[in-house]
Design an enzyme around this catalytic site. Structure first.
Site, PDB file in Angstrom:
ATOM      1  N   ASP A  49       0.840  -1.208   0.000  1.00 45.54           N
ATOM      2  CA  ASP A  49       0.000   0.000   0.000  1.00 45.54           C
ATOM      3  C   ASP A  49       0.870   1.251   0.000  1.00 45.54           C
ATOM      4  O   ASP A  49       0.644   2.187  -0.788  1.00 45.54           O
ATOM      5  CB  ASP A  49      -0.894   0.034   1.251  1.00 45.54           C
ATOM      6  N   THR A 123      -6.974  -4.592   0.734  1.00 42.19           N
ATOM      7  CA  THR A 123      -5.732  -4.954   1.441  1.00 42.19           C
ATOM      8  C   THR A 123      -5.890  -6.227   2.267  1.00 42.19           C
ATOM      9  O   THR A 123      -4.989  -7.084   2.280  1.00 42.19           O
ATOM     10  CB  THR A 123      -5.277  -3.795   2.348  1.00 42.19           C
TER      11      THR A 123
END
Length: 306
Positions: A49, A123
């Site tokens: 990320d 995620t």
């Protein structure tokens, strides 16, 4: 690039940048150390990320320093960005469409634009190996309206064998169309609704039940859910909860609207994406692959979302 509209250049840049971000994400997962941080309940952040956002934001800022950019991850702007992350190329396929950009978008200025970035949507699923749920999202708004978007699936075809091409990038501009994906119709004898995999609540369940689905697909990522709509695997995406943010929906909304779909909150109100807007989508999400079907879902779940 004199003469090429600003919006076209931003989309062309975003496609090239996201292609590099795909590599960054895949390399980090392959290395095996995700460096996971818990930001909140069911809200994770990994090195993928962080690195993907650095790649995307730094590359866009270098080319378009006057444009407002928001990324999901709260990173230190003083962080040194790896030079290999910086992308300055413009995608040629996007540039070829410059002459057919809708007239109302040809004179857009830097101050009219706001870019919303989710460097790795899904995620939790990424950390769990559900890689087909993962997308990279770059949404572009003009005067508060989502008008262009890039959705990448870094692991598209990851289960199709070593000879299959890995990853795909979909891009779209409202009024021009969507590219990199083929729209399919969902089965007419079913009603398939896609919704959250990890943030289910009583309110979400009640809104879904009011629509009497024949099947519910619980998956991760707003980008992934909208692609399920476009490819005919679901009729509607419903999330009657304030869990999503503007970077989750700006790119998917633009892509969906470009192919004739519709995304609003669960009351039918359109979201705004200007720089001063509340980043939380407090009204939830209702999206359909075909705009003509959107009102039906609004009416069916009206009593459940009051």
């Amino acid at each position: 690039m004199s003469g090429i509209p600003l919006l076209t250049r931003i989309v062309a840049s975003s496609v090239s940048i996201v292609r590099r971000a795909e590599d960054v994400i895949r390399n980090i997962l392959k290395a095996g150390d995700l460096k996971i941080v818990e930001k909140g309940l069911n809200d994770l952040q990994t090195e993928a990320d962080r690195s993907a956002q650095r790649c995307i934001v730094a590359s866009l800022q270098k080319q378009f320093p006057k444009v407002t950019i928001f990324g999901e991850e709260d990173l230190n702007p003083a962080d040194v960005v790896d030079k290999s992350f910086i992308v300055e190329e413009l995608d040629s396929d996007v540039l070829q469409k410059a002459s057919v950009l809708p007239d109302e978008l040809k004179s857009v200025k830097d101050e009219d634009i706001c870019i919303w970035i989710d460097p790795l949507d899904g995620t939790a699923e990424f950390t769990q190996g559900l890689l087909d749920h993962v997308t990279v999202l770059v949404g572009i708004s003009v005067n508060g309206k989502a008008v262009a978007g890039v959705i990448s699936q870094p692991y598209f075809n990851y289960q199709a064998g070593p000879n299959a091409g890995l990853g795909r990038i979909i891009w779209a501009i409202v009024g021009l169309g969507a590219f990199g994906v083929v729209q399919e119709h969902p089965p007419q004898d079913q009603r398939v609704i896609t919704t959250t995999r990890s943030h289910m609540t009583d309110a979400v369940s009640q809104a879904i039940d009011a629509c009497e689905p024949t099947k519910v697909l619980k998956v991760g990522g707003a980008g992934h859910k909208v692609l399920l709509l476009i490819e005919g695997k679901a009729h509607a995406y419903l999330f009657a909860s304030p869990g999503c943010k503007k970077w989750d929906t700006c790119a998917p909304e633009a892509v969906l609207h470009a192919i004739g779909g519709k995304l609003t909150d669960v009351h039918g109100t359109s979201y705004q994406y200007h720089a001063g807007v509340d980043k939380k989508n407090i009204g939830g999400t209702l999206a359909t692959a075909f705009a003509s079907e959107h009102a039906w879902y609004l009416q069916r779940m009206k009593s459940a979302v009051q």
